[in-house]
Design an enzyme around this catalytic site. Structure first.
Site, PDB file in Angstrom:
ATOM      1  CD  GLN A 178      -1.090   9.134  11.272  1.00 50.28           C
ATOM      2  OE1 GLN A 178      -1.508   9.222  12.464  1.00 50.28           O
ATOM      3  NE2 GLN A 178      -0.501   8.111  10.939  1.00 50.28           N
ATOM      4  N   GLY A 199      -9.029   3.245   6.823  1.00 49.37           N
ATOM      5  CA  GLY A 199      -9.595   2.711   8.053  1.00 49.37           C
ATOM      6  C   GLY A 199      -9.073   2.656   9.327  1.00 49.37           C
ATOM      7  CB  CYS A 324       6.633   2.990   6.837  1.00 56.63           C
ATOM      8  SG  CYS A 324       5.059   3.380   6.741  1.00 56.63           S
TER       9      CYS A 324
HETATM   10  N1  PLP Z   1      -0.310   8.426   4.750  1.00 58.17           N
HETATM   11  C1  PLP Z   1       0.042   8.649   6.134  1.00 58.17           C
HETATM   12  C2  PLP Z   1      -0.084  10.277   6.563  1.00 58.17           C
HETATM   13  C3  PLP Z   1      -0.202   7.517   7.033  1.00 58.17           C
HETATM   14  O1  PLP Z   1       0.416   7.837   8.180  1.00 58.17           O
HETATM   15  C4  PLP Z   1      -0.015   6.202   6.493  1.00 58.17           C
HETATM   16  C5  PLP Z   1       0.040   5.112   7.380  1.00 58.17           C
HETATM   17  O2  PLP Z   1       0.677   5.098   8.371  1.00 58.17           O
HETATM   18  C6  PLP Z   1      -0.348   6.042   4.972  1.00 58.17           C
HETATM   19  C7  PLP Z   1      -0.469   7.178   4.218  1.00 58.17           C
HETATM   20  C8  PLP Z   1      -0.584   4.722   4.610  1.00 58.17           C
HETATM   21  O3  PLP Z   1      -2.033   4.268   4.937  1.00 58.17           O
HETATM   22  P1  PLP Z   1      -2.286   2.461   4.797  1.00 58.17           P
HETATM   23  O4  PLP Z   1      -1.459   2.091   5.828  1.00 58.17           O
HETATM   24  O5  PLP Z   1      -3.821   2.666   4.997  1.00 58.17           O
HETATM   25  O6  PLP Z   1      -1.737   2.345   3.358  1.00 58.17           O
END
Ligand code: PLP
Length: 378
Positions: A178, A199, A324
């Site tokens: 983030q 990305g 999520c």
């Molecule tokens: N870590 C954090 C703090 C995130 O906010 C997110 C995605 O929301 C992720 C990891 C996961 O990243 P990605 O969506 O690229 O797998």
């Protein structure tokens, strides 16, 4: 439509898309092929690596492209445990990490491969380095703490925690998904050994990320297969994605100061309006040590999911928590760790500002949130 959910994902920048397009058609070569078409793809990946490394103050040989933040987190954790297997298998993390970290650790514990201590946070979602110090053991091999929280935007004292890690021969990983591209991030200043980025959180494409791994750290491959990424990450590279991510890193660096000023101004304006105009509405997270674009409030007495539906009907995209957790009725583990009540937590609203938002949009969103809260009985 007003899009205010940049913490979930960001639209791809026009310049990023322009940089990517040739790598779908004309320059479609496999970077491992020896002929010129392959070499063009390989060169493009190396350019992206320089752009990504420059954004975080790393050397180019310390950046490894992955399929996103989730893979980078999984790799860092499993990799650290393997590298330090002679020392032990104790891991320290916080209660407010992303599930890419927490669920990886759950699985590793199930497999009997590690023991985990979860450090608490205060009411603002801040970790106290003293709490980390207290739980360091002789067999602690990894500390993994996020740089900025994805729900409430609080920025964590990573530099202080990394110093503790190094005094005790512990690997320090930070999930900076983030933060990268939004606030200045320098791996040397932070003192981290590994750092995850993605990305699609900085106007780049989805499905691509990187793991920074400090030079000389004997991190081994997580996926088995070909010799890509200097034998560290098998699989034919996502060339257009990597090119886009690299371009996004460069543009983020160029525009960061301007973006921070604009987003912080809008953020503070929205926080002031929402907390003064809506009865009982409170800010979540640290008021100042927070991501420039993050507005997170709790409105006790309303249902966050209902708020989202009402806002959607007005063409506003917002979130009740992280991407999520929204959609599930599970209370947020982040808000619970911060001591929020179930009522506060169910009235959570996250508005994450991006560089294309305007002050007029910020005001419209505040008006609509206040109207929806009123309609829901406040
Ligand atoms: N870590 C954090 C703090 C995130 O906010 C997110 C995605 O929301 C992720 C990891 C996961 O990243 P990605 O969506 O690229 O797998």
């Amino acid at each position: 439509m007003i899009y205010m959910d940049h913490g979930a994902t960001t639209p791809v920048d026009d310049k990023v898309l322009e940089a990517m397009l040739p790598y779908f058609k004309e320059n479609f070569g496999n970077p491992s092929s020896v002929y010129q078409l392959g070499a063009a793809s390989k060169n493009a990946i190396e350019k992206a690596r320089r752009q990504a490394a420059a954004l975080i103050g790393a050397k180019t040989n310390e950046v490894f492209f992955t399929s996103g933040g989730t893979e980078s987190d999984n790799w860092a954790i499993r990799g650290a445990l393997w590298m330090k297997k002679e020392k032990g298998c104790h891991v320290i993390t916080s209660k407010i990490e992303h599930h890419a970290v927490l669920h990886t650790l759950d699985r590793l514990q199930e497999e009997g491969l590690c023991e985990v201590t979860y450090v608490p946070v205060d009411h603002a979602g801040r970790i106290n380095p003293e709490d980390v110090k207290k739980v360091i053991r002789k067999d602690t091999v990894l500390i993994t703490v996020m740089l900025a929280n994805n729900e409430v935007g609080t920025i964590e004292p990573i530099k202080e925690i990394a110093a503790l890690a190094h005094e005790n021969d512990i690997i320090m990983h930070t999930d900076a998904v983030q933060a990268v591209g939004h606030i200045p991030v320098n791996v040397t200043e932070l003192g981290v050994d590994m750092l995850s980025a993605s990305g699609h959180k900085l106007s780049g494409p989805k499905g691509v990320g990187f793991l920074y791994s400090r030079e000389n750290l004997p991190l081994r491959s997580f996926l088995q297969g070909g010799p890509q990424e200097k034998n560290r990450r098998a699989g034919t590279e996502n060339v257009p994605g990597i090119v886009g991510f690299g371009a996004a890193c460069e543009f983020a660096a160029d525009r960061m100061a301007e973006d921070i000023e604009k987003e912080t101004g809008m953020r503070d304006h929205m926080i002031a309006r929402l907390t003064s105009e809506i009865p009982g509405c409170t800010l979540s997270g640290d008021p100042t040590d927070r991501l420039p674009g993050n507005v997170h409030v709790c409105i006790p007495g309303i249902l966050g999911e209902m708020m989202l539906i009402r806002l959607d009907m007005k063409g506003i995209c917002a979130s009740a928590g992280s991407a999520c957790t929204s959609g599930s009725l599970e209370p947020s583990h982040v808000l619970a760790a911060m001591g929020k009540t179930a009522e506060e937590s169910s009235g959570a609203l996250r508005l994450t500002i991006g560089r294309e938002n305007t002050m007029e949009e910020a005001d419209t969103v505040c008006d609509e949130v206040a109207a929806a809260a009123l309609a829901m009985g406040l």
